[in-house]
Design a protein around this motif. Structure first.
Motif, PDB file in Angstrom:
ATOM      1  N   PRO A  24     -11.254   4.032  -3.865  1.00  0.00           N
ATOM      2  CA  PRO A  24     -11.686   3.787  -2.488  1.00  0.00           C
ATOM      3  C   PRO A  24     -12.290   2.396  -2.300  1.00  0.00           C
ATOM      4  O   PRO A  24     -13.108   1.938  -3.114  1.00  0.00           O
ATOM      5  N   ASN A  25     -11.862   1.723  -1.242  1.00  0.00           N
ATOM      6  CA  ASN A  25     -12.359   0.411  -0.835  1.00  0.00           C
ATOM      7  C   ASN A  25     -12.056  -0.705  -1.838  1.00  0.00           C
ATOM      8  O   ASN A  25     -12.547  -1.823  -1.674  1.00  0.00           O
ATOM      9  N   ARG A  26     -11.251  -0.415  -2.839  1.00  0.00           N
ATOM     10  CA  ARG A  26     -10.925  -1.450  -3.817  1.00  0.00           C
ATOM     11  C   ARG A  26      -9.425  -1.619  -4.015  1.00  0.00           C
ATOM     12  O   ARG A  26      -8.934  -2.731  -4.105  1.00  0.00           O
ATOM     13  N   VAL A  54      -5.960   6.075  -6.718  1.00  0.00           N
ATOM     14  CA  VAL A  54      -6.625   5.366  -5.630  1.00  0.00           C
ATOM     15  C   VAL A  54      -8.093   5.127  -5.976  1.00  0.00           C
ATOM     16  O   VAL A  54      -8.786   6.040  -6.429  1.00  0.00           O
ATOM     17  N   GLN A  56       1.058   4.074  -2.917  1.00  0.00           N
ATOM     18  CA  GLN A  56       0.844   5.495  -2.667  1.00  0.00           C
ATOM     19  C   GLN A  56       1.936   6.324  -3.342  1.00  0.00           C
ATOM     20  O   GLN A  56       1.675   7.410  -3.869  1.00  0.00           O
ATOM     21  N   ARG A  89       0.837  -1.209   0.000  1.00  0.00           N
ATOM     22  CA  ARG A  89       0.000   0.000   0.000  1.00  0.00           C
ATOM     23  C   ARG A  89       0.873   1.261   0.000  1.00  0.00           C
ATOM     24  O   ARG A  89       0.583   2.236  -0.706  1.00  0.00           O
TER      25      ARG A  89
END
Length: 298
Positions: free
Chosen positions: A150-152, A148, A138, A134
């Protein structure tokens, strides 16, 4: 029971209790490491005598690391106080390795434009926890390689021919004046020292591997620009160069002949720089960037 026997029995019971306590503490530390995705090893029984702070020899609190410890394959091994090797993942080291692996996969086309990749899935692929993946992702997001979701996870950015042409134009505006200045001021002997790097790009191109060639190509260009003595220039251009190496959406498979032709221009450029042939230097640099852009669009 005689007093001496009674005292020995009490001492033995205390030692057994201490061993159970120490084992529970070590089990807790191992569970904490596993939760972080770190590698642990089973340990032989430790000596029972405790240190002044109440810990068994070699015992560490959850998350505690000795200087220099990390995984085999990049790391140093450190002996604990009980002579038992305890390799532990160092996040900064693992993050760097994962970042390099992801960049290689990106340039090589293993990470497809438009696809979404989750940190846990990639972590399982690389044999590490999701955390360093992660963090590496980033970094790639700040470079514009991924975005990014989100949530995936992270989606590989879809790039078009226009972006590649714009990068080539920016590199031309920056590097052509620098190259011409270097051609006038750098002695021939310094350019000759870069010949091995040019030859290494030719060998990398011969493999047909785009990721392998990308590394050698950037190394050559960094070495050339290093002669300008401007670290910020080298950093900015290297970032532009890396972005220019990302594959396009629906782009063609890597063609070995294009890589070989691109690498051959490095040797020709060195010859022109040694001869201080400014018109040829300018033409080669401009054509080099334009040619790379057109090859990816073909």
């Amino acid at each position: 029971m005689p007093p001496q026997a009674r005292a020995a029995a009490v001492a033995e019971d205390r030692e057994r209790g201490a061993g159970r306590e120490g084992g529970g503490r070590r089990d807790g530390a191992a569970h904490s490491d596993a939760a972080r995705g770190e590698h642990t090893h089973s340990e032989p029984p430790l000596p029972r005598p405790r240190s002044a702070d109440g810990r068994l020899p070699g015992e560490r609190l959850p998350g505690e690391r000795l200087p220099g410890e990390h995984l085999p394959g990049g790391a140093q091994g450190v002996e604990a106080a009980d002579d038992t090797p305890r390799p532990v993942v160092q996040r900064s080291s693992v993050r760097g390795q994962i970042l390099h692996a992801l960049r290689t996969a990106l340039v090589g086309g293993e990470l497809s434009p438009g696809e979404v990749y989750s940190a846990p899935a990639l972590g399982e692929r690389f044999g590490v926890s999701a955390t360093p993946v992660r963090e590496a992702m980033q970094q790639l997001a700040t470079e514009g390689a991924v975005e990014v979701v989100p949530n995936r996870g992270f989606r590989v950015v879809e790039r078009g021919a226009r972006e590649l042409a714009e990068l080539a134009e920016i590199r031309t505006l920056i590097e052509v004046p620098v190259m011409l200045r270097l051609a006038r001021t750098v002695p021939a002997t310094r350019w000759a020292e870069l010949r091995p790097l040019a030859e290494s790009t030719a060998r990398a191109a011969a493999t047909g591997c785009r990721a392998t060639y990308a590394e050698a190509d950037r190394a050559f260009h960094r070495a050339v620009l290093d002669l300008a003595g401007n670290e910020q220039l080298v950093r900015i251009v290297d970032d532009l160069h890396r972005r220019a190496q990302w594959p396009l959406v629906g782009g063609p498979a890597t063609r070995r002949r294009d890589l070989v032709a691109d690498a051959a221009e490095h040797t020709t450029l060195l010859d022109a720089l040694i001869a201080q042939d400014l018109p040829v230097v300018q033409s080669l640099v401009q054509g080099h960037f334009a040619g790379a852009s057109q090859a990816d669009r073909a």
